[in-house]
Scaffold this motif. Structure first.
Motif, mmCIF file in Angstrom:
data_model
loop_
_atom_site.group_PDB
_atom_site.id
_atom_site.type_symbol
_atom_site.label_atom_id
_atom_site.label_comp_id
_atom_site.label_asym_id
_atom_site.label_seq_id
_atom_site.Cartn_x
_atom_site.Cartn_y
_atom_site.Cartn_z
ATOM 1 N N ASP A 131 0.810 -1.224 0.000
ATOM 2 C CA ASP A 131 0.000 0.000 0.000
ATOM 3 C C ASP A 131 0.843 1.274 0.000
ATOM 4 O OD1 ASP A 131 -2.358 -1.438 0.022
ATOM 5 O OD2 ASP A 131 -2.165 -1.775 2.183
ATOM 6 N N GLN A 132 2.140 1.120 0.265
ATOM 7 C CA GLN A 132 2.992 2.318 0.263
ATOM 8 C C GLN A 132 3.465 2.621 -1.164
ATOM 9 O OE1 GLN A 132 5.371 0.517 3.367
ATOM 10 N NE2 GLN A 132 5.221 2.447 4.502
ATOM 11 N N VAL A 133 3.909 3.870 -1.377
ATOM 12 C CA VAL A 133 4.302 4.251 -2.740
ATOM 13 C C VAL A 133 5.783 3.918 -2.945
ATOM 14 C CG1 VAL A 133 4.457 6.127 -4.402
ATOM 15 C CG2 VAL A 133 2.575 6.097 -2.746
ATOM 16 N N LEU A 134 6.027 3.046 -3.914
ATOM 17 C CA LEU A 134 7.405 2.652 -4.224
ATOM 18 C C LEU A 134 8.068 3.727 -5.104
ATOM 19 C CD1 LEU A 134 9.793 0.686 -4.628
ATOM 20 C CD2 LEU A 134 8.464 -0.455 -6.413
ATOM 21 N N LEU A 135 7.403 4.116 -6.171
ATOM 22 C CA LEU A 135 8.058 5.031 -7.111
ATOM 23 C C LEU A 135 7.049 5.990 -7.743
ATOM 24 C CD1 LEU A 135 10.768 3.929 -9.636
ATOM 25 C CD2 LEU A 135 9.057 5.516 -10.346
ATOM 26 N N VAL A 136 7.385 7.270 -7.724
ATOM 27 C CA VAL A 136 6.584 8.265 -8.434
ATOM 28 C C VAL A 136 7.452 8.807 -9.566
ATOM 29 C CG1 VAL A 136 5.226 10.377 -8.256
ATOM 30 C CG2 VAL A 136 5.708 9.057 -6.210
ATOM 31 N N ASP A 137 6.950 8.747 -10.787
ATOM 32 C CA ASP A 137 7.660 9.374 -11.901
ATOM 33 C C ASP A 137 7.084 10.782 -12.032
ATOM 34 O OD1 ASP A 137 8.977 10.099 -14.162
ATOM 35 O OD2 ASP A 137 8.427 8.342 -15.350
ATOM 36 N N VAL A 138 7.858 11.766 -11.579
ATOM 37 C CA VAL A 138 7.372 13.139 -11.532
ATOM 38 C C VAL A 138 7.556 13.778 -12.918
ATOM 39 C CG1 VAL A 138 7.579 15.368 -10.371
ATOM 40 C CG2 VAL A 138 8.103 13.255 -9.117
ATOM 41 N N ALA A 139 6.437 14.181 -13.527
ATOM 42 C CA ALA A 139 6.434 14.692 -14.907
ATOM 43 C C ALA A 139 6.969 13.616 -15.848
ATOM 44 C CB ALA A 139 7.221 15.996 -15.013
ATOM 45 N N GLY A 140 6.378 12.451 -15.760
ATOM 46 C CA GLY A 140 6.865 11.262 -16.489
ATOM 47 C C GLY A 140 6.292 11.107 -17.881
ATOM 48 N N GLY A 141 5.611 12.124 -18.400
ATOM 49 C CA GLY A 141 5.108 12.042 -19.782
ATOM 50 C C GLY A 141 4.126 10.901 -19.935
ATOM 51 N N GLU A 157 8.873 5.322 -18.789
ATOM 52 C CA GLU A 157 9.930 4.908 -17.850
ATOM 53 C C GLU A 157 9.353 4.019 -16.746
ATOM 54 O OE1 GLU A 157 12.836 5.148 -18.689
ATOM 55 O OE2 GLU A 157 12.783 6.772 -20.147
ATOM 56 N N LEU A 158 8.147 4.343 -16.298
ATOM 57 C CA LEU A 158 7.510 3.485 -15.293
ATOM 58 C C LEU A 158 7.232 2.102 -15.878
ATOM 59 C CD1 LEU A 158 4.896 5.571 -13.285
ATOM 60 C CD2 LEU A 158 6.757 4.187 -12.391
ATOM 61 N N SER A 159 6.827 2.071 -17.139
ATOM 62 C CA SER A 159 6.565 0.774 -17.784
ATOM 63 C C SER A 159 7.855 -0.055 -17.830
ATOM 64 C CB SER A 159 6.033 0.964 -19.208
ATOM 65 O OG SER A 159 4.828 1.685 -19.162
ATOM 66 N N ALA A 160 8.969 0.607 -18.159
ATOM 67 C CA ALA A 160 10.254 -0.116 -18.218
ATOM 68 C C ALA A 160 10.634 -0.622 -16.826
ATOM 69 C CB ALA A 160 11.344 0.799 -18.771
ATOM 70 N N PHE A 161 10.365 0.199 -15.799
ATOM 71 C CA PHE A 161 10.672 -0.182 -14.413
ATOM 72 C C PHE A 161 9.855 -1.423 -14.026
ATOM 73 C CE2 PHE A 161 10.260 -0.052 -9.840
ATOM 74 C CZ PHE A 161 11.516 0.339 -9.398
ATOM 75 N N GLY A 221 4.570 -2.352 -3.548
ATOM 76 C CA GLY A 221 4.417 -0.900 -3.497
ATOM 77 C C GLY A 221 3.755 -0.348 -4.747
ATOM 78 N N ARG A 222 3.188 0.861 -4.582
ATOM 79 C CA ARG A 222 2.440 1.492 -5.690
ATOM 80 C C ARG A 222 3.378 2.239 -6.640
ATOM 81 N NH1 ARG A 222 -1.180 5.184 -2.244
ATOM 82 N NH2 ARG A 222 -1.989 5.896 -4.244
ATOM 83 N N LEU A 223 2.958 2.305 -7.888
ATOM 84 C CA LEU A 223 3.724 3.029 -8.912
ATOM 85 C C LEU A 223 2.832 4.141 -9.443
ATOM 86 C CD1 LEU A 223 5.037 -0.089 -10.877
ATOM 87 C CD2 LEU A 223 6.307 1.270 -9.203
ATOM 88 N N ILE A 224 3.329 5.380 -9.386
ATOM 89 C CA ILE A 224 2.462 6.518 -9.738
ATOM 90 C C ILE A 224 3.121 7.382 -10.813
ATOM 91 C CG2 ILE A 224 1.281 8.581 -8.852
ATOM 92 C CD1 ILE A 224 1.024 7.142 -6.179
ATOM 93 N N GLY A 245 -2.533 3.488 -22.698
ATOM 94 C CA GLY A 245 -2.456 2.026 -22.554
ATOM 95 C C GLY A 245 -1.474 1.545 -21.499
ATOM 96 N N LEU A 246 -1.535 2.132 -20.294
ATOM 97 C CA LEU A 246 -0.585 1.752 -19.245
ATOM 98 C C LEU A 246 -1.024 0.484 -18.515
ATOM 99 C CD1 LEU A 246 -0.017 5.303 -17.735
ATOM 100 C CD2 LEU A 246 1.659 3.936 -19.008
ATOM 101 N N ASP A 247 -0.049 -0.194 -17.932
ATOM 102 C CA ASP A 247 -0.342 -1.355 -17.091
ATOM 103 C C ASP A 247 -1.257 -0.891 -15.946
ATOM 104 O OD1 ASP A 247 1.245 -4.197 -16.245
ATOM 105 O OD2 ASP A 247 0.272 -3.093 -14.602
ATOM 106 N N PRO A 248 -2.264 -1.695 -15.570
ATOM 107 C CA PRO A 248 -3.192 -1.264 -14.508
ATOM 108 C C PRO A 248 -2.498 -0.991 -13.169
ATOM 109 C CG PRO A 248 -3.776 -3.443 -15.387
ATOM 110 C CD PRO A 248 -2.616 -2.949 -16.183
ATOM 111 N N ARG A 249 -1.280 -1.495 -12.981
ATOM 112 C CA ARG A 249 -0.576 -1.180 -11.714
ATOM 113 C C ARG A 249 -0.085 0.269 -11.655
ATOM 114 N NH1 ARG A 249 4.123 -4.713 -9.281
ATOM 115 N NH2 ARG A 249 4.218 -2.899 -7.911
ATOM 116 N N ILE A 250 -0.027 0.919 -12.817
ATOM 117 C CA ILE A 250 0.467 2.316 -12.826
ATOM 118 C C ILE A 250 -0.713 3.272 -12.645
ATOM 119 C CG2 ILE A 250 1.655 4.076 -14.193
ATOM 120 C CD1 ILE A 250 3.208 1.803 -15.567
#
Ligand code: SAM
Length: 396
Positions: A228-238, A242-246, A255-258, A272-277
């Motif tokens: 439930d905690q946030v693992l990674l936030v891509d700030v201004a990630g377009g 990059e989150l998809s590659a991660f 952890g959550r990916l935002i 078309g992002l993965d539902p985890r993002i």
């Protein structure tokens, strides 16, 4: 064939064997490329070297027009293909096709197999992709007016280093005042789409940070994160590439990916992002990202802005960080004091053209992040000529 060109031919085929065997590391590949610059300088006569540089825009023009005409796609799908067949398929003047493609066969971007007959090379294949087509069009259509305006802009401003993102070379080139490019893009959907594709594509074939940086050892170990905690936030990630590659690299980390960016960027129905993002909007001038994440990741964000503006963005970001657990990961070029590769040196001038901004040296990064109240834990150079990783946390 002369003895000299026979020897050069043997060298080229030896190099081709080394490259195709996959035995070359990224670091060795880029070192060899640096040597090629020296080989060229050695063989080139000084005046010729200058003329070729002056005529470089012809290559970009040919690339831009052929990209728009989808000639690369035709060559990839049907090559070897003649100029007559290309003219028939596209409705474009055959002579014009031959003139444009001549610049690209001479640049080794397209292979010439017989008179006016074209086959794809690796570069042609890349040029036929959605990402490279977008990048060519974005840098040409959106960026070039700013680039050509740099000399006049610097003359007008008595050669001070540009820092005004809302009134820089880009605005001079386009006849715009008091508006920085990202707010202009919001009003210009075609160019916004091109630029977002450019951001998606600009790593090119350089290795992704998750493939060379020890992510688990430096950022995750002992973090005790739960789901439930946030693992990674891509700030201004377009578009969230990059989150998809991660996620592809670390599918099982808890952890959550935002993904955070401006609303009109995140609203794109084609993402078309993965539902985890998860997607969350942000305006980094006035607010921070989600609170207390383990990793705040920012790629190619701080290089868009002057130190003063970076400090404004970082003031909101550091307010969201947890003193004991949060880490800031900046991915940007780390310019060495000497021997900078050509790519980051040219990118630095692109940043001047687009946003009156700059790439930074190791000591400039250190100074900026300290001024933002951060302790730099490490700066890591990539294998090759790509972007480095800078890890920091709130100052103790
Ligand atoms: C150079 S791109 C980098 C995108 C992504 N990090 C990457 O490396 O591909 C800059 C990003 O900043 C975003 N951006 C610009 N102004 C913003 C603002 N005020 N708030 C949030 N994001 C913003 C843009 O939408 C764009 O996605």
């Amino acid at each position: 064939m002369s003895a000299a060109s026979e020897r050069a031919g043997a060298l080229i085929s030896e190099l081709r064997n080394i490259v195709s065997s996959g035995a070359l590391s990224e670091k060795e590949r880029v070192e060899l490329l640096q040597s090629v610059v020296k080989f060229t300088t050695l063989l080139e006569k000084p005046e010729d070297a200058i003329t070729k540089l002056l005529y470089t825009p012809s290559r970009f023009v040919a690339l831009r027009v052929c990209s728009e005409l989808k000639l690369f796609n035709q060559i990839v799908e049907h090559g070897p293909i003649t100029s007559k067949e290309l003219a028939h398929a596209t409705g474009v003047d055959q002579l014009l096709i031959e003139r444009l493609l001549r610049v690209l066969t001479a640049s080794d971007f397209v292979t010439e197999t017989a008179v006016a007959t074209y086959a794809p090379s690796g570069v042609t294949e890349a040029l036929a992709t959605r990402l490279m087509t977008g990048m060519v069009e974005a840098v040409y259509d959106v960026g070039l007016p700013g680039m050509t305006a740099i000399p006049e802009y610097l003359r007008n401003t008595s050669y001070k280093n540009p820092h005004d993102a809302a009134n820089g070379p880009w605005q001079l080139g386009r006849g715009i005042k008091d508006q920085q490019i990202f707010s202009w893009l919001q009003q210009h959907p075609r160019e916004l789409g091109l630029m977002q594709t450019y951001f998606e594509a600009d790593r090119g074939s350089r290795p992704n940070w998750v493939d060379w940086f020890p992510v688990e050892e430096k950022l995750i170990q002992n973090s005790g994160l739960d789901k439930d905690q946030v693992l990674l936030v891509d700030v201004a990630g377009g578009r969230g590439h990059e989150l998809s590659a991660f996620l592809d690299k670390f599918p099982n980390l808890p952890g959550r990916l935002i993904l955070q960016d401006q609303p009109h960027v995140l609203d794109d129905p084609t993402l078309g992002l993965d539902p985890r993002i998860e997607k969350k909007t942000i305006d980094f001038w006035v607010e921070g990202p989600v609170q207390g994440a383990r990793i705040y990741y920012m790629k190619f964000i701080l290089h868009d802005w002057s130190d003063e503006q970076c400090l404004q963005i970082l003031s909101h970001l550091t307010a969201a960080m947890d003193k004991s657990t949060s880490l800031l990961v900046v991915e940007d070029f780390i310019i060495p004091d000497t021997g900078c590769h050509l790519l980051p040196a040219m990118w630095d001038i692109e940043m001047m053209a687009f946003l009156s901004a700059m790439e930074r040296t190791r000591s400039q990064w250190q100074k900026l992040l300290s001024a933002a109240g951060l302790d730099v834990l490490g700066m890591y150079d990539p294998p090759g000529d790509g972007t480095g990783i800078i890890v920091s946390r709130l100052s103790s």
